[in-house]
Design an enzyme around this catalytic site. Structure first.
Site, short mmCIF file in Angstrom:
data_model
loop_
_atom_site.label_atom_id
_atom_site.label_comp_id
_atom_site.label_asym_id
_atom_site.label_seq_id
_atom_site.Cartn_x
_atom_site.Cartn_y
_atom_site.Cartn_z
N SER A 27 0.84 -1.20 0.00
CA SER A 27 0.00 0.00 0.00
C SER A 27 0.87 1.24 0.00
CB SER A 27 -0.94 0.00 1.20
OG SER A 27 -0.20 0.07 2.40
N ASP A 28 0.29 2.33 -0.47
CA ASP A 28 1.00 3.60 -0.42
C ASP A 28 0.63 4.32 0.86
OD1 ASP A 28 -1.52 4.60 -0.83
OD2 ASP A 28 -1.17 5.17 -2.92
N LYS A 29 1.06 5.54 1.02
CA LYS A 29 0.86 6.23 2.29
C LYS A 29 -0.60 6.50 2.61
CE LYS A 29 1.63 10.66 0.16
NZ LYS A 29 2.62 11.56 -0.26
N THR A 30 -1.48 6.48 1.60
CA THR A 30 -2.90 6.70 1.87
C THR A 30 -3.62 5.40 2.20
OG1 THR A 30 -3.51 6.47 -0.45
CG2 THR A 30 -2.96 8.69 0.32
#
Length: 163
Positions: A27-30
């Site tokens: 996953s990315d930071k969001t």
């Protein structure tokens, strides 16, 4: 309810069902999934009270990207267990593979899980049946599904909703 108690926000239930057997999520930071894609990495086949594991390589929806390691040693789809697996992956599936005209990359049309299984069916190859009309004109990435669908008529698709 258990997910609600843990304050999990789910917009679509199929998203949760797709992740039901996922062991790694990038996953990315969001917190959103980065690629929105799934691939099969391992295939387990029953073998005398245990399971044999075949590694599936490739990291995209391109069926020509990678292969099923150990598949050839098993004489391909002459192994009835692999033949049954390929039939389920090809026939119990509404997903399609398409090529993006601009980039040439394969994209999915349908659910990520079904498309991952469709790619696996193509990597396992067409069944050892008579080849249907249009087989040679079809792309190498759609011949297995075309052959399976020609051999077995689809009567219906049953949708279900847990809601």
């Amino acid at each position: 309810r258990r997910m609600a108690a843990r304050r999990v926000v789910v917009r679509r239930l199929p998203s949760v069902e797709t992740l039901g057997c996922t062991s790694v999520i990038c996953s990315d930071k969001t917190g959103t999934l980065t690629t929105n894609a799934m691939t099969v990495v391992s295939l387990l086949i029953p073998s005398s009270g245990t399971f044999d594991e075949l590694e599936v390589t490739g990291g995209s929806y391109d069926p020509t990207d990678g292969d099923v390691r150990g598949f050839e040693e098993r004489n391909g789809c002459a192994d009835v267990r692999l033949l049954q697996c390929a039939s389920v992956c090809a026939l119990c599936n509404d997903a399609q593979l398409a090529r993006d005209e601009d980039s040439g990359e394969f994209v999915r049309v349908g659910e990520p899980t079904e498309c991952a299984l469709r790619v696996l069916a193509e990597k396992l190859g067409p069944p050892p049946f008579r080849k249907p009309a249009g087989y040679e004109q079809a792309g190498a990435w759609q011949r297995a599904a075309l052959s399976w669908r020609h051999a077995f008529e689809r009567k219906a698709t049953l949708e279900f909703d847990r809601g």
